[in-house]
Design a protein around this motif. Structure first.
Motif, mmCIF file in Angstrom:
data_model
loop_
_atom_site.group_PDB
_atom_site.id
_atom_site.type_symbol
_atom_site.label_atom_id
_atom_site.label_comp_id
_atom_site.label_asym_id
_atom_site.label_seq_id
_atom_site.Cartn_x
_atom_site.Cartn_y
_atom_site.Cartn_z
ATOM 1 N N LEU A 324 -6.535 28.903 4.285
ATOM 2 C CA LEU A 324 -6.040 27.629 5.160
ATOM 3 C C LEU A 324 -6.626 26.772 6.231
ATOM 4 O O LEU A 324 -7.148 28.333 7.200
ATOM 5 C CB LEU A 324 -4.851 27.930 6.016
ATOM 6 N N PRO A 325 -7.541 25.836 6.369
ATOM 7 C CA PRO A 325 -8.337 25.424 7.667
ATOM 8 C C PRO A 325 -8.347 25.425 8.733
ATOM 9 O O PRO A 325 -6.481 25.377 8.688
ATOM 10 C CB PRO A 325 -8.753 23.847 6.436
ATOM 11 N N VAL A 326 -8.685 25.409 9.546
ATOM 12 C CA VAL A 326 -8.307 26.056 11.221
ATOM 13 C C VAL A 326 -8.673 24.547 11.786
ATOM 14 O O VAL A 326 -8.134 23.885 12.295
ATOM 15 C CB VAL A 326 -9.382 26.807 11.930
ATOM 16 N N ALA A 327 -9.796 23.807 11.273
ATOM 17 C CA ALA A 327 -10.135 21.851 11.521
ATOM 18 C C ALA A 327 -10.669 21.305 10.161
ATOM 19 O O ALA A 327 -11.314 21.882 9.219
ATOM 20 C CB ALA A 327 -10.958 22.515 12.846
ATOM 21 N N VAL A 328 -10.284 20.136 10.801
ATOM 22 C CA VAL A 328 -10.228 19.327 9.015
ATOM 23 C C VAL A 328 -11.540 17.967 8.987
ATOM 24 O O VAL A 328 -10.488 17.544 10.684
ATOM 25 C CB VAL A 328 -9.600 19.407 7.791
ATOM 26 N N LYS A 329 -11.999 17.583 8.931
ATOM 27 C CA LYS A 329 -13.113 16.236 9.638
ATOM 28 C C LYS A 329 -13.088 15.290 8.671
ATOM 29 O O LYS A 329 -13.589 16.098 7.346
ATOM 30 C CB LYS A 329 -14.058 16.163 10.319
ATOM 31 N N ARG A 330 -12.848 14.224 8.102
ATOM 32 C CA ARG A 330 -13.220 13.437 6.753
ATOM 33 C C ARG A 330 -13.781 12.083 7.645
ATOM 34 O O ARG A 330 -13.694 11.198 8.529
ATOM 35 C CB ARG A 330 -12.141 12.759 6.046
ATOM 36 N N VAL A 331 -15.714 12.033 7.047
ATOM 37 C CA VAL A 331 -15.898 10.898 7.456
ATOM 38 C C VAL A 331 -16.578 10.502 6.141
ATOM 39 O O VAL A 331 -17.266 10.801 5.008
ATOM 40 C CB VAL A 331 -17.264 11.415 8.300
ATOM 41 N N PRO A 332 -17.239 8.770 6.176
ATOM 42 C CA PRO A 332 -17.555 8.336 5.445
ATOM 43 C C PRO A 332 -18.874 8.931 4.376
ATOM 44 O O PRO A 332 -19.538 8.729 5.720
ATOM 45 C CB PRO A 332 -17.768 6.499 5.680
ATOM 46 N N LEU A 333 -19.346 8.573 3.912
ATOM 47 C CA LEU A 333 -20.890 8.842 3.517
ATOM 48 C C LEU A 333 -21.809 8.426 5.033
ATOM 49 O O LEU A 333 -21.458 6.932 4.685
ATOM 50 C CB LEU A 333 -21.618 8.740 2.193
ATOM 51 N N SER A 334 -22.706 8.664 5.410
ATOM 52 C CA SER A 334 -23.648 8.312 5.548
ATOM 53 C C SER A 334 -25.323 8.163 5.192
ATOM 54 O O SER A 334 -25.905 9.097 4.433
ATOM 55 C CB SER A 334 -24.044 7.723 6.995
ATOM 56 N N HIS A 335 -26.489 8.409 6.724
ATOM 57 C CA HIS A 335 -27.515 8.754 5.847
ATOM 58 C C HIS A 335 -28.022 10.528 6.292
ATOM 59 O O HIS A 335 -26.664 11.703 7.049
ATOM 60 C CB HIS A 335 -28.492 8.038 7.234
ATOM 61 N N PHE A 336 -28.273 11.305 6.603
ATOM 62 C CA PHE A 336 -28.249 12.586 6.075
ATOM 63 C C PHE A 336 -29.823 13.277 6.738
ATOM 64 O O PHE A 336 -31.187 12.420 6.586
ATOM 65 C CB PHE A 336 -28.343 13.360 4.594
ATOM 66 N N PRO A 337 -29.970 13.892 8.293
ATOM 67 C CA PRO A 337 -29.362 14.830 8.181
ATOM 68 C C PRO A 337 -27.937 14.206 8.852
ATOM 69 O O PRO A 337 -28.189 13.705 9.414
ATOM 70 C CB PRO A 337 -29.085 16.046 8.699
ATOM 71 N N LEU A 338 -26.640 14.962 8.685
ATOM 72 C CA LEU A 338 -25.397 13.810 9.365
ATOM 73 C C LEU A 338 -24.841 15.269 10.759
ATOM 74 O O LEU A 338 -25.274 16.580 10.498
ATOM 75 C CB LEU A 338 -24.437 14.216 8.703
#
Length: 403
Positions: A324-338
């Motif tokens: 079970l995740p403690v924290a979650v984040k959703r981001v659109p793809l962009s340049h890497f490294p991020l």
């Protein structure tokens, strides 16, 4: 119970007898009764006329007697009444049966017979339920059985109103059954009998702390502060004080009491972990939280060549034990490294904060169509399980594909 039924049957019998007597009376009986009443009235009136004559009130006694005789004769009908046939005594049976049915139905509705039967069964089961509850090796009582036991205990306390131990037991049952009113009233009765019992005061304070009523919370605070003067190191008192302050949104004071508890608790114990999570949540609510996880996400050469145009990056943090995740984040793809930062604002549930964790594992996945559910051939990267100190940096390389 037997007395109630006896009284009911006697009343029904008397009512049935009265109906039968009234319906079975013959017309001749009514005529005879009328003649008897008329004769009594005639004789009484004659005596009154004689008394009036002696007193000189009337002078025409003969005319008055003649008029009285005419009045008596006018009450006698010209023809004798005809006998009315009632169809035999069996005609009364439906009337009596209806009377009995209505009476029984009303008693069942308002007399509480079903409640009496249920209470009688509870009283029979009570000794066996109590024996199971007091035996640590016996099968635990279900919630339904606990409710039955509480009902039996209340019935017993009606006969033993000065039993402090049973009032305290009923109060604790109220807490288990989430019946705050029962718990509060029971502890009040127990404290009335034993006003200096510290354990009872603490139990009652816990009921007040749990209450959603702010007035109860304030009363709990006064009671706990008074007790803390006598028992300054009592762990349970400090825990309740912190919980009550937290409920009143006095987060800094709650943190202070929780921090006083930590040195007395073993590292890794469930109670210590719960308090640490409470401290972190209080810090978050008070805007005092400084715990952060700084992440750097990069791609392998193969992943870069197959990077989808409209993909979404999902980052999930676990404790390395539970999925079970403690924290979650959703981001659109962009340049890497991020580079990005996660904190308690990214927590999945308030009870499992990032700042309360002692170790972390990070998983970063690229979803080709934005789906939160992993799909075949999605690229992902997984860090090792790392100790977390509250402010830390981690790097994750996305270099694998979902099977």
């Amino acid at each position: 119970m037997g007395h109630l039924w006896l009284v009911l049957l006697l009343l029904l019998g008397a009512a049935s007898l009265w109906i039968a007597t009234a319906l079975c009376r013959k017309p001749q009986d009514y005529a005879q009764l009328r003649d008897q009443l008329n004769t009594l009235f005639y004789r009484q009136r004659l005596r009154e006329i004689d008394e009036d004559e002696e007193q000189g009130v009337v002078t025409e006694k003969t005319e008055l007697i003649t008029a009285l005789q005419h009045s008596l004769l006018s009450d006698i009908p010209d023809h004798a009444p005809k006998a009315v046939k009632l169809g035999g005594r069996w005609v009364l049976l439906p009337v009596i049966l209806v009377l009995i049915a209505v009476s029984v139905a009303m008693y069942l509705k308002t007399g509480g017979i079903l409640q009496q039967m249920e209470l009688s069964q509870v009283q029979q089961d009570y000794p066996q339920l109590r024996a199971r509850l007091m035996d640590p090796n016996a099968e635990h009582l279900t919630m339904g059985e606990l409710q039955q036991f509480a009902l039996g205990l209340r019935a017993t306390l009606q006969d033993e109103p000065n039993n402090v131990e049973d009032w305290a037991m009923l109060g604790r049952l109220g807490m288990v059954l989430n019946n705050s009113q029962l718990a509060s009233q029971s502890f009040q009765r127990a404290l009335h009998l034993a006003p200096n019992d510290a354990n009872l005061k603490t139990d009652y304070a816990e009921v007040l702390v749990r209450s959603p009523d702010p007035q109860d919370n304030r009363q709990a605070q006064l009671l706990l502060q008074d007790m803390r003067v006598k028992y300054p190191q009592d762990t349970r008192l400090l825990t309740l004080l912190a919980a009550d302050l937290y409920a009143q949104q006095k987060y800094s004071e709650a943190i202070r009491y929780w921090q006083q508890l930590l040195p007395s608790l073993a590292i890794g114990s469930p109670q210590r972990e719960a308090i640490e999570k409470g401290i972190e949540q209080a810090k978050t609510n008070a805007g005092l939280q400084t715990s952060q996880l700084m992440l750097t996400i990069d791609l392998s050469t193969s992943a870069k060549r197959m990077l989808p145009e409209n993909g979404v990056l999902y980052i999930s943090v676990t404790d390395g034990v539970s999925p079970l995740p403690v924290a979650v984040k959703r981001v659109p793809l962009s340049h890497f490294p991020l580079n990005l930062v996660l904190d308690d604002s990214n927590a999945m549930v308030p009870e499992r904060l990032l700042s309360a964790q002692h170790q972390l594992q990070v998983r970063a996945r690229i979803s080709r169509d934005g789906s939160a559910k992993p799909q075949k051939d999605d690229w992902f990267g997984l860090s090792s399980v790392t100790q977390f100190s509250g402010n830390q940096s981690l790097s994750v390389i996305i270099d694998q594909q979902e099977p």
